[in-house]
Design a protein around this motif. Structure first.
Motif, mmCIF file in Angstrom:
data_model
loop_
_atom_site.group_PDB
_atom_site.id
_atom_site.type_symbol
_atom_site.label_atom_id
_atom_site.label_comp_id
_atom_site.label_asym_id
_atom_site.label_seq_id
_atom_site.Cartn_x
_atom_site.Cartn_y
_atom_site.Cartn_z
ATOM 1 N N VAL A 272 23.992 -33.031 56.719
ATOM 2 C CA VAL A 272 24.528 -31.835 56.062
ATOM 3 C C VAL A 272 25.732 -31.301 56.829
ATOM 4 N N THR A 273 26.793 -31.017 56.090
ATOM 5 C CA THR A 273 27.969 -30.333 56.635
ATOM 6 C C THR A 273 28.192 -29.059 55.828
ATOM 7 N N ALA A 274 29.166 -28.269 56.250
ATOM 8 C CA ALA A 274 29.475 -27.041 55.515
ATOM 9 C C ALA A 274 29.988 -27.339 54.113
ATOM 10 N N ASP A 275 30.506 -28.534 53.890
ATOM 11 C CA ASP A 275 31.092 -28.898 52.599
ATOM 12 C C ASP A 275 30.158 -29.687 51.693
ATOM 13 N N GLY A 276 28.956 -29.985 52.167
ATOM 14 C CA GLY A 276 28.039 -30.759 51.341
ATOM 15 C C GLY A 276 27.146 -31.633 52.187
ATOM 16 N N ASN A 277 26.620 -32.695 51.605
ATOM 17 C CA ASN A 277 25.734 -33.565 52.364
ATOM 18 C C ASN A 277 25.824 -34.996 51.859
ATOM 19 N N ARG A 278 25.374 -35.922 52.703
ATOM 20 C CA ARG A 278 25.248 -37.328 52.351
ATOM 21 C C ARG A 278 23.841 -37.767 52.720
ATOM 22 N N ALA A 279 23.324 -38.721 51.954
ATOM 23 C CA ALA A 279 21.954 -39.168 52.189
ATOM 24 C C ALA A 279 21.857 -40.669 52.005
ATOM 25 N N GLY A 280 20.839 -41.238 52.610
ATOM 26 C CA GLY A 280 20.538 -42.654 52.462
ATOM 27 C C GLY A 280 19.069 -42.872 52.723
ATOM 28 N N GLN A 281 18.564 -44.046 52.345
ATOM 29 C CA GLN A 281 17.149 -44.300 52.552
ATOM 30 C C GLN A 281 16.860 -45.790 52.592
ATOM 31 N N ALA A 282 15.676 -46.104 53.133
ATOM 32 C CA ALA A 282 15.130 -47.455 53.117
ATOM 33 C C ALA A 282 13.709 -47.364 52.585
ATOM 34 N N ALA A 283 13.387 -48.146 51.569
ATOM 35 C CA ALA A 283 12.061 -48.114 50.954
ATOM 36 C C ALA A 283 11.469 -49.510 50.966
ATOM 37 N N GLY A 284 10.252 -49.642 51.470
ATOM 38 C CA GLY A 284 9.637 -50.949 51.552
ATOM 39 C C GLY A 284 8.143 -50.855 51.775
ATOM 40 N N HIS A 285 7.563 -51.950 52.268
ATOM 41 C CA HIS A 285 6.143 -51.967 52.566
ATOM 42 C C HIS A 285 5.911 -52.693 53.890
ATOM 43 N N ARG A 333 17.983 -58.123 54.411
ATOM 44 C CA ARG A 333 17.995 -59.526 53.993
ATOM 45 C C ARG A 333 16.707 -60.254 54.382
ATOM 46 N N LEU A 334 15.989 -59.723 55.359
ATOM 47 C CA LEU A 334 14.693 -60.295 55.731
ATOM 48 C C LEU A 334 13.575 -59.841 54.796
ATOM 49 N N GLY A 335 13.906 -58.997 53.826
ATOM 50 C CA GLY A 335 12.928 -58.523 52.850
ATOM 51 C C GLY A 335 12.072 -57.369 53.336
ATOM 52 N N LEU A 336 12.537 -56.646 54.357
ATOM 53 C CA LEU A 336 11.730 -55.569 54.927
ATOM 54 C C LEU A 336 11.791 -54.291 54.100
ATOM 55 N N PHE A 337 12.874 -54.066 53.430
ATOM 56 C CA PHE A 337 13.036 -52.858 52.616
ATOM 57 C C PHE A 337 14.241 -53.006 51.706
ATOM 58 N N THR A 338 14.358 -52.062 50.778
ATOM 59 C CA THR A 338 15.548 -51.945 49.946
ATOM 60 C C THR A 338 16.353 -50.769 50.470
ATOM 61 N N LEU A 339 17.604 -51.012 50.764
ATOM 62 C CA LEU A 339 18.454 -50.025 51.407
ATOM 63 C C LEU A 339 19.361 -49.347 50.393
ATOM 64 N N THR A 340 19.446 -48.016 50.495
ATOM 65 C CA THR A 340 20.382 -47.243 49.672
ATOM 66 C C THR A 340 21.223 -46.394 50.603
ATOM 67 N N LEU A 341 22.532 -46.695 50.662
ATOM 68 C CA LEU A 341 23.441 -45.958 51.530
ATOM 69 C C LEU A 341 24.610 -45.428 50.723
ATOM 70 N N PRO A 342 25.212 -44.311 51.159
ATOM 71 C CA PRO A 342 26.394 -43.799 50.455
ATOM 72 C C PRO A 342 27.540 -44.775 50.548
ATOM 73 N N ALA A 343 28.412 -44.765 49.542
ATOM 74 C CA ALA A 343 29.573 -45.653 49.556
ATOM 75 C C ALA A 343 30.477 -45.281 50.711
ATOM 76 N N SER A 344 31.049 -46.289 51.332
ATOM 77 C CA SER A 344 31.922 -46.055 52.493
ATOM 78 C C SER A 344 33.194 -45.330 52.066
#
Length: 344
Positions: A272-285, A333-344
């Motif tokens: 979080v910044t004063a101008d907004g926020n960015r988020a990302g996550q990893a989801a797996g099992h 790539r090892l199949g540990l999770f699915t990654l969601t990151l903000p665009a660079s």
């Protein structure tokens, strides 16, 4: 440092240690299985088709030092690190080998930076601490999400975990963490240590999870590591409150490996910044496998580093030691999770 490429695993007969050993063996790596139970270590060596075995107790300083002196990298898997971390880390420095641990305890992580940093630099070795699921994955995600950002006010790491079944070592670690009133927090751009009353919070996980009630804060190592590479005023780690409503969490020490692999997780980071926020996550099992393979990737990188490559001598958190997004992509790539990151 001599070009030793074999990888020693202390605590190799435990659940995480076995996962590390099997993955390294599958990659054709020379492994040394070490720990306190010689019978279990020999049985594991047989399953792997042969491996060196070193039965070494934690109070055997000479034996630990000899183990480290024969290894290129030492991966420490035997928690709780509150009780085991110092002996093995010191042996790695004395033996002149690189070191990776799975610690999630805040105070051990802080001790590694404060006490082992000078020793690692003097020995010319790289030590990577907190390369675990809790703490390590949050640290890497924070590094990836916050890359290139400025004016960051706070970083929140949220762990959503279900069907988590503790090993005996993890249960002991959890009991220590719950009993510890000297929590490390990071607020106002500084570390603080003291009593802290947990609260309920709500974290806005994206669908399909949606907003969840969280325990906040939790005493996770990423609170210690993130401020080392992200300039921010506040860092907090949170855990879904319903994680502990499953009575199997604390009564599952003896379940089989397939059952233990059934855990599901989403780890999310909000910057979080004063101008907004960015988020990302990893989801797996299977958070245990994620933790094990994250340390395998670290150990292999350290073992294969040419002179002058890698992070250099010293103690590092995961995202300090390795570029966060590429590291996460390799784990994906090892199949540990699915990654969601903000665009660079």
């Amino acid at each position: 440092m001599s070009p030793r490429t074999n990888i020693a695993i202390y605590g190799a007969s435990g659940h995480t240690g076995q996962l590390v050993a099997r993955e390294l063996a599958a990659r054709g790596r020379e492994v040394v299985l070490a720990g306190r139970d010689g019978g279990k270590l020999k049985a594991l060596a047989g399953e792997l088709g042969g491996a060196q075995v070193r039965q070494v107790a934690l109070d055997d300083e000479r034996g630990l030092r000899e183990l480290a002196g024969e290894a290129g990298v030492l991966v420490h898997c035997a928690g709780p690190f509150t009780h085991t971390g110092r002996q093995v880390a010191r042996a790695a420095a004395d033996g002149g080998c690189h070191y990776v641990d799975h610690a999630l305890e805040q105070h051990h992580t802080a001790w590694m930076f404060d006490e082992m940093g000078p020793r690692a630099r003097a020995a010319g070795i790289t030590m990577v601490t907190a390369m675990s699921f809790y703490g390590g994955l949050g640290d890497l995600l924070a590094g990836a999400v916050a890359a290139g950002m400025s004016g960051i006010e706070r970083v929140t790491v949220a762990y959503a975990v279900s069907d988590w079944m503790l090993t005996a070592g993890a249960k002991s670690t959890a009991e220590l963490l719950f009993a510890d009133t000297r929590r490390i927090t990071y607020t106002g751009g500084a570390f603080h240590v003291g009593d802290l009353e947990p609260r309920n919070a709500v974290y806005p996980f994206p669908p399909p999870l949606g907003p969840r009630t969280m325990i906040a804060p939790i005493p996770s190592s990423d609170v210690v590591t993130i401020p080392r590479h992200v300039r921010t005023g506040r860092v907090e780690a949170q855990l879904t409150a319903d994680t502990f409503t499953d009575e199997r969490v604390f009564t599952s020490e003896h379940v089989d490996a397939d059952t233990r692999a059934g855990s599901r997780f989403t780890v999310a980071v909000q910057v979080v910044t004063a101008d907004g926020n960015r988020a990302g996550q990893a989801a797996g099992h299977d958070l245990w496998r994620e933790s094990a393979l994250a340390s395998v990737e670290a150990a292999v990188r350290l073992a294969d580093a040419e002179a002058g490559d890698g992070p250099g001598p010293g103690v590092y958190g995961p995202a300090e030691a390795f570029a966060a997004e590429p590291y996460l992509r390799d784990l994906e790539r090892l199949g540990l999770f699915t990654l969601t990151l903000p665009a660079s």
